[in-house]
Design a protein around this motif. Structure first.
Motif, PDB file in Angstrom:
ATOM      1  N   LYS A   1      15.953  18.053  18.598  1.00 32.80           N
ATOM      2  CA  LYS A   1      17.044  19.017  18.785  1.00 32.80           C
ATOM      3  C   LYS A   1      18.322  18.305  19.219  1.00 32.80           C
ATOM      4  O   LYS A   1      19.423  18.652  18.778  1.00 32.80           O
ATOM      5  CB  LYS A   1      16.642  20.054  19.834  1.00 32.80           C
ATOM      6  CG  LYS A   1      17.655  21.175  20.022  1.00 32.80           C
ATOM      7  CD  LYS A   1      17.816  22.005  18.757  1.00 32.80           C
ATOM      8  CE  LYS A   1      18.734  23.184  18.994  1.00 32.80           C
ATOM      9  NZ  LYS A   1      18.958  23.976  17.747  1.00 32.80           N
ATOM     10  N   VAL A   2      18.184  17.293  20.065  1.00 31.71           N
ATOM     11  CA  VAL A   2      19.357  16.523  20.486  1.00 31.71           C
ATOM     12  C   VAL A   2      19.987  15.837  19.273  1.00 31.71           C
ATOM     13  O   VAL A   2      21.207  15.889  19.073  1.00 31.71           O
ATOM     14  CB  VAL A   2      18.977  15.485  21.555  1.00 31.71           C
ATOM     15  CG1 VAL A   2      20.123  14.501  21.794  1.00 31.71           C
ATOM     16  CG2 VAL A   2      18.599  16.173  22.859  1.00 31.71           C
ATOM     17  N   ARG A   3      19.160  15.180  18.452  1.00 30.39           N
ATOM     18  CA  ARG A   3      19.694  14.489  17.266  1.00 30.39           C
ATOM     19  C   ARG A   3      20.390  15.472  16.327  1.00 30.39           C
ATOM     20  O   ARG A   3      21.455  15.177  15.775  1.00 30.39           O
ATOM     21  CB  ARG A   3      18.562  13.775  16.515  1.00 30.39           C
ATOM     22  CG  ARG A   3      17.985  12.572  17.235  1.00 30.39           C
ATOM     23  CD  ARG A   3      17.187  11.705  16.261  1.00 30.39           C
ATOM     24  NE  ARG A   3      16.164  12.455  15.549  1.00 30.39           N
ATOM     25  CZ  ARG A   3      14.946  12.706  16.004  1.00 30.39           C
ATOM     26  NH1 ARG A   3      14.587  12.261  17.202  1.00 30.39           N
ATOM     27  NH2 ARG A   3      14.068  13.383  15.288  1.00 30.39           N
TER      28      ARG A   3
ATOM     29  N   LYS B   1      15.218  19.194  27.003  1.00 31.51           N
ATOM     30  CA  LYS B   1      15.531  18.722  25.654  1.00 31.51           C
ATOM     31  C   LYS B   1      15.664  17.199  25.594  1.00 31.51           C
ATOM     32  O   LYS B   1      15.481  16.587  24.541  1.00 31.51           O
ATOM     33  CB  LYS B   1      16.830  19.407  25.198  1.00 31.51           C
ATOM     34  CG  LYS B   1      17.178  19.243  23.754  1.00 31.51           C
ATOM     35  CD  LYS B   1      18.198  20.307  23.320  1.00 31.51           C
ATOM     36  CE  LYS B   1      19.439  20.331  24.145  1.00 31.51           C
ATOM     37  NZ  LYS B   1      20.440  21.307  23.649  1.00 31.51           N
ATOM     38  N   TRP B   2      15.957  16.570  26.755  1.00 31.02           N
ATOM     39  CA  TRP B   2      16.117  15.118  26.823  1.00 31.02           C
ATOM     40  C   TRP B   2      14.812  14.403  27.164  1.00 31.02           C
ATOM     41  O   TRP B   2      14.806  13.191  27.395  1.00 31.02           O
ATOM     42  CB  TRP B   2      17.199  14.761  27.845  1.00 31.02           C
ATOM     43  CG  TRP B   2      18.540  15.243  27.409  1.00 31.02           C
ATOM     44  CD1 TRP B   2      19.108  16.458  27.665  1.00 31.02           C
ATOM     45  CD2 TRP B   2      19.481  14.550  26.593  1.00 31.02           C
ATOM     46  NE1 TRP B   2      20.345  16.559  27.079  1.00 31.02           N
ATOM     47  CE2 TRP B   2      20.595  15.402  26.404  1.00 31.02           C
ATOM     48  CE3 TRP B   2      19.497  13.282  26.015  1.00 31.02           C
ATOM     49  CZ2 TRP B   2      21.711  15.030  25.660  1.00 31.02           C
ATOM     50  CZ3 TRP B   2      20.607  12.904  25.269  1.00 31.02           C
ATOM     51  CH2 TRP B   2      21.693  13.772  25.094  1.00 31.02           C
TER      52      TRP B   2
ATOM     53  N   ASN C   1      21.907  18.324  17.044  1.00 28.15           N
ATOM     54  CA  ASN C   1      23.199  18.747  17.575  1.00 28.15           C
ATOM     55  C   ASN C   1      24.219  17.607  17.580  1.00 28.15           C
ATOM     56  O   ASN C   1      25.405  17.816  17.288  1.00 28.15           O
ATOM     57  CB  ASN C   1      23.020  19.290  18.991  1.00 28.15           C
ATOM     58  CG  ASN C   1      22.365  20.664  19.013  1.00 28.15           C
ATOM     59  OD1 ASN C   1      22.182  21.288  17.970  1.00 28.15           O
ATOM     60  ND2 ASN C   1      22.003  21.121  20.193  1.00 28.15           N
TER      61      ASN C   1
ATOM     62  N   GLU D   1      25.962  17.327  23.946  1.00 33.03           N
ATOM     63  CA  GLU D   1      24.893  16.371  23.650  1.00 33.03           C
ATOM     64  C   GLU D   1      25.458  15.024  23.203  1.00 33.03           C
ATOM     65  O   GLU D   1      24.950  13.966  23.585  1.00 33.03           O
ATOM     66  CB  GLU D   1      23.954  16.933  22.580  1.00 33.03           C
ATOM     67  CG  GLU D   1      23.043  18.044  23.061  1.00 33.03           C
ATOM     68  CD  GLU D   1      23.665  19.418  22.893  1.00 33.03           C
ATOM     69  OE1 GLU D   1      24.907  19.516  22.740  1.00 33.03           O
ATOM     70  OE2 GLU D   1      22.904  20.407  22.910  1.00 33.03           O
TER      71      GLU D   1
ATOM     72  N   LEU E   1      24.783  11.585  25.167  1.00 34.65           N
ATOM     73  CA  LEU E   1      24.087  10.491  24.486  1.00 34.65           C
ATOM     74  C   LEU E   1      24.957   9.234  24.464  1.00 34.65           C
ATOM     75  O   LEU E   1      24.451   8.115  24.620  1.00 34.65           O
ATOM     76  CB  LEU E   1      23.711  10.895  23.062  1.00 34.65           C
ATOM     77  CG  LEU E   1      22.913   9.845  22.279  1.00 34.65           C
ATOM     78  CD1 LEU E   1      21.580   9.544  22.968  1.00 34.65           C
ATOM     79  CD2 LEU E   1      22.680  10.318  20.839  1.00 34.65           C
TER      80      LEU E   1
ATOM     81  N   LEU F   1      13.125  14.397  20.823  1.00 32.13           N
ATOM     82  CA  LEU F   1      14.591  14.440  20.825  1.00 32.13           C
ATOM     83  C   LEU F   1      15.167  15.017  19.536  1.00 32.13           C
ATOM     84  O   LEU F   1      16.363  14.846  19.258  1.00 32.13           O
ATOM     85  CB  LEU F   1      15.150  13.042  21.071  1.00 32.13           C
ATOM     86  CG  LEU F   1      15.332  12.578  22.526  1.00 32.13           C
ATOM     87  CD1 LEU F   1      16.457  13.337  23.191  1.00 32.13           C
ATOM     88  CD2 LEU F   1      14.058  12.661  23.333  1.00 32.13           C
TER      89      LEU F   1
ATOM     90  N   SER G   1      16.007   7.886  21.381  1.00 32.97           N
ATOM     91  CA  SER G   1      16.426   9.132  20.733  1.00 32.97           C
ATOM     92  C   SER G   1      15.600   9.430  19.488  1.00 32.97           C
ATOM     93  O   SER G   1      15.792  10.460  18.855  1.00 32.97           O
ATOM     94  CB  SER G   1      17.909   9.059  20.366  1.00 32.97           C
ATOM     95  OG  SER G   1      18.145   7.984  19.465  1.00 32.97           O
TER      96      SER G   1
ATOM     97  N   GLY H   1      27.144  20.897  19.695  1.00 31.22           N
ATOM     98  CA  GLY H   1      26.651  19.535  19.870  1.00 31.22           C
ATOM     99  C   GLY H   1      27.578  18.627  20.634  1.00 31.22           C
ATOM    100  O   GLY H   1      27.245  17.447  20.874  1.00 31.22           O
TER     101      GLY H   1
END
Length: 341
Positions: free
Chosen positions: A136-138, A309-310, A140, A242, A246, A134, A129, A239
């Protein structure tokens, strides 16, 4: 004493699971166990075919036959030979979500084959991650955590959890409206024969469940789990999805699962390089138009953006095959069966 319908169904499902474990090499193979999906188990060839009947003579098949590679053609021929709707015109088969390795099975039998979308997979041994990919993932996930969202793996058989999942389903459908489009033949379900094989992760906020994701088992050369059914309350903080994914992904990593598959996105990743010889030019143009302008048919762009995104390690084309060429009625039944219309 003759076995009752439940016992017969249990034996059929147990044998179907056994065949999938032995032969399935498709990331979404567990969807063959959906409750409304019919399954033909081979007599001369060891394997199964998942399908549904539509209208007077149309059959929509899910993926290619699930059998050993050197048995798939024989099983497909056996299935085609046994299809019958009674007197009248012979049945027509349309196969949806065929993998690249099985395109030849259909082309050799006169089917017209076109790319229909792409499927995405994450190599959990390589996933991290950290890093720009990543970001944007973090962002959110951190926002959802600051807002107090927590995630737990749950037992869908627990009555309390089941009531909360039912409530989320009702909220989700109400928020989508009566014109909601769902890929009903190509996604999983909460119940049904595959329920004991599935895992479910819940998101909670302020003491209430606000979303969940189910994961189905994946067998074959890239085993692991399939990100399957997602539901989110309109009240869920940004989020939430996500954070759930995750959390589940991290759990699967810790358990040593090799892959997390994100599944098919129809109309995404369409590329001339992926079109097989003999593909329908008209179908290619129609699918590209839907990809560009068909948000009311299916939100391909937003679904693709979520999966990209992943930072998936595998992005592969999937196909649709039409027996006798692309014709309006089989195409209509395919769209209706998958919930695209």
């Amino acid at each position: 004493m003759t076995a009752g319908p439940a016992a017969v169904a249990d034996r059929e499902v147990a044998r179907a699971v056994e065949l999938l474990r032995a032969h399935a090499d498709h990331p979404s193979a567990a969807l063959a166990l959906n409750g409304a999906t019919q399954r033909y188990q081979g007599r001369d060839a060891d394997g199964l075919v998942a399908y549904t009947r539509r209208g007077r003579r149309d059959v929509v098949q899910f993926a290619a036959p699930f059998a050993a590679p050197d048995e798939r053609g024989r099983l497909l021929d056996e299935f085609l030979g046994r299809l019958s709707f009674g007197p009248g015109a012979p049945p027509r088969l349309t196969a949806a979500q065929v993998g690249r390795a099985d395109v030849g099975l259909y082309a050799e039998r006169g089917f017209t084959v076109n790319q229909v979308g792409s499927t995405y997979g994450i190599d959990l041994a390589r996933f991290t991650s950290r890093g720009k990919a990543l970001a944007k993932v973090r962002q959110n996930v951190n926002r959802a955590r600051r807002d107090g969202v927590t995630v737990v793996e749950t037992d869908p058989g627990d009555p309390g959890d089941r009531r909360e999942l039912d409530a989320i389903d009702a909220e989700w459908l109400a928020a989508k409206g009566r014109h909601v489009k769902e890929l009903s033949f190509l996604i999983g379900e909460r119940g049904g024969p595959a329920a004991p094989l599935r895992r479910t992760f819940l998101a909670r906020h302020d003491g209430r469940t606000v979303g969940y994701i189910t994961y189905s088992p994946v067998w074959g050369s890239r085993p692991g789990w399939l990100y399957d059914l997602t539901r989110r309350s309109p009240r869920a903080p940004v989020g939430t999805v996500e954070l759930v994914n995750l959390t589940a992904l991290t759990r699967f990593q810790e358990e040593g699962a090799p892959w997390l598959h994100l599944g098919l996105t129809p109309f995404a990743g369409l590329d001339d390089r992926h079109e097989p010889e003999g593909a329908s030019r008209g179908m290619t143009k129609a699918l590209r138009l839907v990809a560009e302008h068909g948000r009311l048919v299916y939100p391909a762009r937003s679904q693709e953006a979520f999966k990209l995104k992943w930072a998936p390690h595998a992005i592969e084309p999937e196909y649709v095959a039409f027996q006798g060429g692309v014709r309006p009625v089989p195409l209509w039944h395919l769209l209706r069966t998958t919930g695209s219309l």
